[in-house]
Design an enzyme around this catalytic site. Structure first.
Site, PDB file in Angstrom:
ATOM      1  N   GLU A 188     -55.934  42.892 -55.187  1.00 30.91           N
ATOM      2  CA  GLU A 188     -55.957  44.024 -55.899  1.00 30.91           C
ATOM      3  C   GLU A 188     -56.168  45.245 -54.864  1.00 30.91           C
ATOM      4  OE1 GLU A 188     -59.010  42.644 -58.334  1.00 30.91           O
ATOM      5  OE2 GLU A 188     -60.505  43.812 -57.170  1.00 30.91           O
ATOM      6  N   LYS A 218     -57.957  48.183 -52.657  1.00 29.84           N
ATOM      7  CA  LYS A 218     -59.249  48.521 -52.463  1.00 29.84           C
ATOM      8  C   LYS A 218     -59.152  50.007 -52.443  1.00 29.84           C
ATOM      9  CE  LYS A 218     -62.270  48.128 -48.318  1.00 29.84           C
ATOM     10  NZ  LYS A 218     -63.068  49.036 -48.792  1.00 29.84           N
ATOM     11  N   ASP A 269     -60.820  53.652 -52.390  1.00 25.74           N
ATOM     12  CA  ASP A 269     -61.895  54.136 -51.261  1.00 25.74           C
ATOM     13  C   ASP A 269     -62.582  55.183 -52.090  1.00 25.74           C
ATOM     14  OD1 ASP A 269     -62.842  54.673 -48.893  1.00 25.74           O
ATOM     15  OD2 ASP A 269     -61.122  55.907 -48.003  1.00 25.74           O
ATOM     16  N   TYR A 284     -64.325  46.048 -60.713  1.00 33.37           N
ATOM     17  CA  TYR A 284     -63.639  44.976 -60.243  1.00 33.37           C
ATOM     18  C   TYR A 284     -64.604  43.753 -60.082  1.00 33.37           C
ATOM     19  CZ  TYR A 284     -65.496  47.402 -56.096  1.00 33.37           C
ATOM     20  OH  TYR A 284     -66.468  48.298 -55.430  1.00 33.37           O
ATOM     21  N   LYS A 311     -56.997  46.040 -44.277  1.00 30.41           N
ATOM     22  CA  LYS A 311     -56.903  47.338 -44.070  1.00 30.41           C
ATOM     23  C   LYS A 311     -55.349  47.831 -43.658  1.00 30.41           C
ATOM     24  CE  LYS A 311     -61.089  49.144 -44.521  1.00 30.41           C
ATOM     25  NZ  LYS A 311     -61.755  50.393 -43.988  1.00 30.41           N
ATOM     26  N   CYS A 329     -60.740  84.123 -24.410  1.00 34.68           N
ATOM     27  CA  CYS A 329     -61.005  83.730 -25.732  1.00 34.68           C
ATOM     28  C   CYS A 329     -60.407  84.556 -26.647  1.00 34.68           C
ATOM     29  CB  CYS A 329     -62.687  83.907 -25.904  1.00 34.68           C
ATOM     30  SG  CYS A 329     -63.050  83.455 -27.584  1.00 34.68           S
ATOM     31  N   CYS A 359     -63.183  86.653 -28.528  1.00 39.83           N
ATOM     32  CA  CYS A 359     -64.158  87.747 -27.899  1.00 39.83           C
ATOM     33  C   CYS A 359     -63.513  88.391 -26.648  1.00 39.83           C
ATOM     34  CB  CYS A 359     -65.513  87.306 -27.705  1.00 39.83           C
ATOM     35  SG  CYS A 359     -65.701  85.996 -26.260  1.00 39.83           S
ATOM     36  N   CYS A 388     -64.938  79.024 -23.898  1.00 45.35           N
ATOM     37  CA  CYS A 388     -65.331  80.514 -23.931  1.00 45.35           C
ATOM     38  C   CYS A 388     -66.764  80.257 -23.696  1.00 45.35           C
ATOM     39  CB  CYS A 388     -65.237  80.848 -25.540  1.00 45.35           C
ATOM     40  SG  CYS A 388     -66.277  82.561 -25.228  1.00 45.35           S
ATOM     41  N   CYS A 435     -70.274  85.232 -28.192  1.00 46.92           N
ATOM     42  CA  CYS A 435     -68.890  85.254 -28.791  1.00 46.92           C
ATOM     43  C   CYS A 435     -69.217  84.902 -30.381  1.00 46.92           C
ATOM     44  CB  CYS A 435     -68.112  84.145 -28.134  1.00 46.92           C
ATOM     45  SG  CYS A 435     -66.595  83.890 -29.281  1.00 46.92           S
TER      46      CYS A 435
HETATM   47  S1  IVH Z   1     -65.087  43.141 -54.223  1.00 47.10           S
HETATM   48  C1  IVH Z   1     -69.111  40.838 -52.624  1.00 47.10           C
HETATM   49  N1  IVH Z   1     -62.947  44.845 -54.862  1.00 47.10           N
HETATM   50  O1  IVH Z   1     -65.108  47.970 -50.638  1.00 47.10           O
HETATM   51  C2  IVH Z   1     -68.195  42.216 -52.422  1.00 47.10           C
HETATM   52  N2  IVH Z   1     -64.532  45.743 -53.468  1.00 47.10           N
HETATM   53  O2  IVH Z   1     -65.441  47.446 -47.847  1.00 47.10           O
HETATM   54  C3  IVH Z   1     -67.276  42.703 -53.484  1.00 47.10           C
HETATM   55  N3  IVH Z   1     -63.990  47.980 -52.890  1.00 47.10           N
HETATM   56  O3  IVH Z   1     -68.368  47.330 -51.074  1.00 47.10           O
HETATM   57  C4  IVH Z   1     -66.396  43.632 -53.067  1.00 47.10           C
HETATM   58  N4  IVH Z   1     -62.133  48.161 -54.032  1.00 47.10           N
HETATM   59  O4  IVH Z   1     -67.258  48.871 -52.650  1.00 47.10           O
HETATM   60  C5  IVH Z   1     -64.132  44.759 -54.078  1.00 47.10           C
HETATM   61  N5  IVH Z   1     -61.209  46.019 -55.718  1.00 47.10           N
HETATM   62  C6  IVH Z   1     -62.296  45.869 -54.743  1.00 47.10           C
HETATM   63  C7  IVH Z   1     -62.530  47.034 -54.274  1.00 47.10           C
HETATM   64  C8  IVH Z   1     -63.687  46.871 -53.500  1.00 47.10           C
HETATM   65  C9  IVH Z   1     -63.094  48.794 -53.186  1.00 47.10           C
HETATM   66  C10 IVH Z   1     -65.241  48.353 -51.949  1.00 47.10           C
HETATM   67  C11 IVH Z   1     -66.590  47.996 -52.372  1.00 47.10           C
HETATM   68  C12 IVH Z   1     -67.085  46.982 -51.287  1.00 47.10           C
HETATM   69  C13 IVH Z   1     -66.208  47.802 -50.079  1.00 47.10           C
HETATM   70  C14 IVH Z   1     -66.062  46.850 -48.815  1.00 47.10           C
END
Ligand code: IVH
Length: 672
Positions: free
Chosen positions: A114, A116, A118, A226, A314, A408, A411, A426, A431
């Site tokens: 799934e 991730k 941010d 999630y 990542k 600069c 100034c 500078c 300045c």
């Molecule tokens: S599962 C036991 N699923 O990413 C840990 N985490 O870098 C279970 N995060 O701490 C985490 N999307 O805050 C999970 N689909 C996803 C996620 C996710 C973002 C975050 C979460 C975690 C961090 C780790």
């Protein structure tokens, strides 16, 4: 490597990581990309593995970050909230699968893949179907209660509907800000002359930790759920079943969730997600791969900070092409000239980018970046966009190399390169650009935290010659402030009040705010703890400074040179003459720390003390005060009309104290 050197290296890395942890988790204002951060952690892990004799108990490689901040009640998670291990390559991903297959002694495993998201991790507890609490990850064991802010998120169900609801369930998810909302807020800020936010993750993290509810209400946050935390009784047997239950209960879940059989299918899902990610409404920096069956998850277990059954893959940074319309030079508070690319606005990683850093003169010459060029941008870890290369085939015929000014741009003082540095500077400390930078730093959230003294106000104060050094801030008068643009009576009074209040902020904030080279927030805290006052710090020499854990030779020299300068010394003197009187860190003497290692919870109305007073008293004796009762609670301090906390403490066998017991205990030097 010689032993002393390795030890110093380990210490330096640990300090560096702790600094970035503070910036990322607590201040939501990171300086480096996730990738650079992971590299630091990786380096430290390698050194620690080779030298276990120098690994302290609390090394950052063994724990999840810590986002606990002042102003919120903390709450202990029923099940700890963990982090995830990261991988960056296909090989690393297949090695992860290999470990799982081996660990389970099977030939193939089912995974769920799934996005991730941010954002900021949150755990939401429902009791008998009702939302009772939302808590940040905190240090993994206990987090901050942010329920009030989370209730602004419209799509979050307040109540679960359906048969067979669990008595108690902790649902884990991520609070984030949609890219379009992020762009909207930044456009508004830019129009108001305010500094723009760096990225949606920081803005979301900053917003959930705000105490100003009206402001939270103005910023639209979103959520995706999630994960399963504590659940009584158990309701599902796999991750995919849990996602379906979440959907059924009306929770937003990941935009796409892949159920895969075996490693190959999981890898394909990762690749598909990578190709889709810029169409997702939220910022994604990777894929999360989870072993689907919960019994297999249990069998695989976890380390101190992450489960063994899941991993984050990542993605490589996103890129985008656009035209470089101009190059401007920024002069920072230390005088360094940073070339900035002014770009034809373009979409990158979901947000609109119109400026990017070109780092420094050498970098620019190396890449031969010219005005009019088509350039490729990349967001380093979704933070600061950078120009990574020029598309030479598209270079206009008449383009010419960019010539750095010899003076600069702000100034007019001739610029210079200091020995051993790549940056052009500078050197005029008067300045105006440097003065503005220093003032902004001093007033910023990471330093004196003077609300209302942001970029636009500093700009006016310097332009009107009302302020030319840090101490002038404390000389400002009402008439001067009210005459500034966008100021009225109330806002002027508020600013004056914020300035007044900053006088007694914590000592480390003042030390950080002075802008001593190399001294960031972490070093400032170390110095505050060690010296207890600026007066003592001023007297220190290089030899005494380097003895402090976390202060290296270069920093020590910077500190001494800073106070040796007559100009700086005069500013520091004036600060104190004008009433700046920072609060020294409390130094608890060993003999006073009678509550060390104990955890208190306070409930009900105490006969004479306010809660804050009781808390301060307990903390002054080395005890901790938590927001809710758990197995880890040592004492419950109760007053009149104590409610559920008392019942819970009794059921857990926690010792119950009255205010009188506490006072007596302190007098006796022990509670037992
Ligand atoms: S599962 C036991 N699923 O990413 C840990 N985490 O870098 C279970 N995060 O701490 C985490 N999307 O805050 C999970 N689909 C996803 C996620 C996710 C973002 C975050 C979460 C975690 C961090 C780790």
């Amino acid at each position: 490597m010689k032993d002393v050197k390795v030890e110093a290296e380990i210490r330096a890395l640990r300090n560096e990581i702790e600094k970035h942890d503070e910036l990322y988790y607590r201040q939501a204002d990171p300086e480096i990309s996730d990738r650079e951060y992971d590299q630091l952690k990786h380096d430290l892990e390698a050194l620690e593995a080779a030298h276990p004799e120098w690994v302290p108990n609390d090394t950052p490689t063994q724990r999840v970050g810590d986002d606990l901040v002042e102003g919120f009640e903390s709450y202990i998670h029923r099940l700890p909230m963990l982090s995830l291990d990261n991988t960056y390559s296909e090989d690393e991903f297949f090695a992860f699968v290999e470990r799982i297959v081996k660990g389970l002694e099977v030939v193939s495993v089912d995974f769920v893949v799934e996005p991730k998201i941010d954002g900021v991790a949150v755990s939401i507890t429902y009791e008998n179907g009702k939302l009772v609490r939302a808590v940040t990850r905190g240090n993994g064991t206990e987090g901050d209660d942010i329920t009030a802010n989370v209730l602004f998120i419209e799509e979050l169900p307040r109540e679960l509907k359906g048969a067979d609801l669990p008595d108690v369930i902790e649902i884990r998810g991520e609070i984030y800000m949609r890219n379009d909302e992020f762009d909207r807020i930044n456009a508004e800020r830019s129009a108001a002359g305010l500094e723009e936010f760096k990225n949606p993750r920081n803005l979301a993290a900053g917003t959930v930790k705000m105490l100003d509810r009206d402001e939270v209400a103005r910023r639209k946050l979103s959520i995706v759920l999630y994960g399963l935390g504590f659940c009584q009784p158990e309701i599902v047997s796999s991750q995919s079943e849990f996602s379906q239950t979440l959907t059924h209960w009306g929770f937003p879940v990941g935009e796409r969730i892949w159920e895969t059989r075996g490693a190959e299918e999981a890898w394909q899902a990762i690749e598909e997600l990578d190709s889709l990610r810029d169409q997702l409404p939220y910022p994604t920096d990777g894929a999360v791969v989870k072993t689907n069956r919960l019994d297999q998850q249990d069998q695989l277990g976890k380390t101190s900070k992450a489960p063994r059954w899941a991993i984050a893959f990542k993605f490589a940074a996103e890129q985008s092409e656009t035209v470089l319309e101009g190059i401007t030079l920024q002069v920072g508070r230390t005088g360094v000239l940073t070339p900035v690319a002014e770009l034809r606005p373009t979409q990158l990683a979901g947000t609109t980018v119109s400026r990017a850093t070109l780092h420094n003169q050498e970098e620019m010459q190396r890449k031969d970046v010219r005005i009019g060029d088509s350039v490729i941008l990349e967001k380093a870890g979704e933070i600061i966009p950078a120009v990574i290369r020029v598309v030479l085939e598209k270079r206009p015929r008449d383009s010419v190399p960019f010539v750095f000014p010899e003076s600069c741009p702000k100034c007019g003082t001739p610029t210079r390169k200091l020995e051993g540095e790549v940056a052009l500077r500078c050197l005029n400390i008067k300045c105006p650009a440097q003065v503005k930078g220093r003032l902004q730093h001093f007033a910023s959230r990471q330093c004196m935290d003077i609300e209302g003294l942001g970029e636009a106000v500093v700009e006016q104060l310097v332009e009107r010659s009302l302020v030319s050094n840090l101490s002038d801030i404390f000389r400002l008068a009402y008439d001067q402030i009210v005459a500034l643009e966008k100021f009225a009576e109330k806002s002027s009074r508020n600013l004056l009040e914020a300035i007044e209040q900053s006088k007694t902020k914590k000592l480390w904030r003042l030390i950080h705010g002075l802008g001593i080279p190399q001294v960031g927030a972490t070093a400032a805290k170390d110095l505050a703890k060690h010296f207890g006052s600026v007066a003592h710090l001023r007297e220190a020499n290089v030899e005494t400074l380097v003895e402090i854990d976390g202060i290296g030779e270069k920093t020590a020299q910077g500190i001494v040179a800073y106070f040796d300068s007559e100009v700086n010394a005069a500013v520091v003197d004036s600060l104190f003459e004008l009433g700046v009187n920072p609060t020294a860190p409390e130094m608890i003497e060993r003999s006073q720390a009678i509550f060390e290692g104990t955890s208190f919870v306070i409930t009900g109305t105490l006969p004479t003390m306010k809660r804050d007073e009781a808390k301060a008293l307990i903390e002054s004796k080395g005890g901790k005060v938590a927001g809710s009762v758990s197995k880890k609670t040592t004492y419950l301090l109760t007053g009149e009309s104590a409610g559920s906390k008392l019942t819970k403490a009794e059921s857990l066998g926690v010792k119950i104290l009255s205010e009188a017991d506490l006072i007596q205990g302190i007098e006796k030097g022990s509670l037992v």
